[in-house]
Design an enzyme around this catalytic site. Sequence first.
Site, mmCIF file in Angstrom:
data_model
loop_
_atom_site.group_PDB
_atom_site.id
_atom_site.type_symbol
_atom_site.label_atom_id
_atom_site.label_comp_id
_atom_site.label_asym_id
_atom_site.label_seq_id
_atom_site.Cartn_x
_atom_site.Cartn_y
_atom_site.Cartn_z
ATOM 1 N N PRO B 126 22.866 -20.578 -10.086
ATOM 2 C CA PRO B 126 22.588 -19.257 -9.507
ATOM 3 C C PRO B 126 23.078 -18.104 -10.398
ATOM 4 C CG PRO B 126 23.346 -20.743 -7.792
ATOM 5 C CD PRO B 126 23.430 -21.499 -9.082
ATOM 6 N N GLU B 361 12.958 -22.522 -20.180
ATOM 7 C CA GLU B 361 13.423 -23.076 -21.466
ATOM 8 C C GLU B 361 13.717 -21.937 -22.448
ATOM 9 O OE1 GLU B 361 11.845 -26.746 -22.858
ATOM 10 O OE2 GLU B 361 11.304 -27.435 -20.858
#
Lengths: 266, 381
Positions: B126, B361
């Site tokens: 988070p 990514e």
Amino acid sequence: MVSGVAPDFEEKHAMKVLVPVKRVIDYNVKVRVKADGSGVDLANVKMSMNPFDEIAVEQAIRLKEAGKAEEVVAVSIGVKQAQETLRTALAMGADRAILVIAADDVHQDIEPLAVAKTLKAIVDEEQPGLVLAGKQAIDNDMNATGQMLSALLGWSQGAFASELDIDGDNAVVTREVDGGLQTIKVKMPTVVTVDLRLNEPRYASLPNIMKAKKKPLDEKTAADYGVDVSPRLEIVSTTEPEARKAGEIVGSVDELVAKLKEAGAI
Amino acid sequence: MLDPETRTLFLETTHKFVNETLIPAETDVSETDQIPADIVKQMQDLGLFGLSIPEEFGGLGLSMSDEVEVAMILGQASPAFRSLAGTNIGIGSQAIIFGGSDAQRTKYLPDMASGALIGSFALTEPDVGSDAASVKTFAHKTDGGYILNGTKRFITNAPEAGLFTVMARTGEPGAKGVSCFLVEAGSTGLSVGPCDKKMGQRGAHTADVIFQDCFVPDDALLGGQEGTGFTAAMRTLDKGRLHISAICAGAARRLLDEALRYASERQQFGKPIAEFQLVQAMLAESQTELYAAECMIRDAARRRDAGENTGTLASCCKLYASEMVGRVADRAVQIFGGAGYMAEYPIERFYRDVRLFRLYEGTSEIQKIIIAKSMLRNLDS
């Protein structure tokens, strides 16, 4: 029946299946006629295995998987590049392959009789119990090689197979004929040509494609089998199908009838 | 490297599978948010899950050059399909290949190669994304193993995964305190949250992965060494970025093919819109940018195969290819006009799907920082 084959055929011979495969223009390619009308332009065009032959390879592999065949041998007769087509057959699951180089020019089509004669010589050598071929090649739609081979060998034949079962010394072939389906029983060894609905060919898996490289592929020439492959047929002309003309939207039935009358269609 | 004949056959087979099986199933996958089981089976049978896993572990061990060619074809179908196999090809397996012990490799890689086991890569949290070195999930050393606590976010294939590659802190703050653990699904204390509701890529699933006093044995530590997690994560992403770049190029190819076909059929002012120069300009710009991306990807892949360190090049590729496919998708919508905004054409779906490529990514911004930092580092030396 060819003489010399005993009734207990299946027990004596571990059955070998011979599958002839042809390298043809890929069915997705938009075909273009050569400028001089001598044929279809094949230079730098994607080629692949004749789809009917793919079905034959699949069926042969299934027979092997079901324990009804011992070995699947793929054969291709044509240009050197047909090696790629044989690799596809090997990747799908054929055990070994024979490449018969019969032409240098990709535009030279080897005619059905020459192919059948070469196949006969290979059958004499390999002694398969079953030849499984595509019913026709999608490039010239000759639909002749399997039948000619059967005649040259003096073997039975079952053409246009949509179902095939090997039952002892017999093959039970369901044929797609004009009026519906016809089921026949033929003596082995036999030549069966396959139709579209016989099966759905598998994809060669990527690991099997890599393994196919290690499977044996014998390279021969037509001369090795003493077959003269020079053309006996002459192509007079090749033309593209007539292009579809643009339609016209009409406003009413009356207008439609008038137009049809005008065109002399009714 | 595959020899040319095998490579051709390989790519043609992949192409055929994409065109005949994957693309026709796209609408269904998007509507049901699920890839049909028989297609998963076909993907497994085809060997797609094992593309990058070494042959000794049952994979295909493709070179990077070969892998990007396959990815450029797979990318032409909805990214959901690629995503399912993608973690096993990339981030879910690479850390084990690079840094796993022999026992870890033998235990997990063969099932990953066949697709029986789905691997998932759990780095993002988070509060931790681009700043990967500040991982907060904590692994506390205990008798015979570690106890993990923390939450991982947006974890691709988490609902499907049988094994998670988890980055967790074992030591000091910063990169050196991060270790990598191989945690099996079903471990006590590990739970997977509900699937995230995403903008696109329906059929591909992400979810939270939550660790509450989750015990893992000592042999779950990657390579049996603490503090190597950050390096493992970076190496993994490094290779993955070339793969994602190739997927972007594949998606751009598909979008451009669709746009080109539509432009040549759609009639306005009495002729196909492809005959108008402003439409031609859009087609030409997309083609040029796509070609540039393909060249970059192939060059970087070749250089990686030759042993060069291609971390920076991979970032260049990821940055360019993901931004490029965004522009190509935007132009494709423009060429389709109103139809491009409608859900019945694949363009609208792809437009949403490809947006993710600029985010995951490593965002485009992070790629730029990596590239510039490397330039500055080389200036000093």
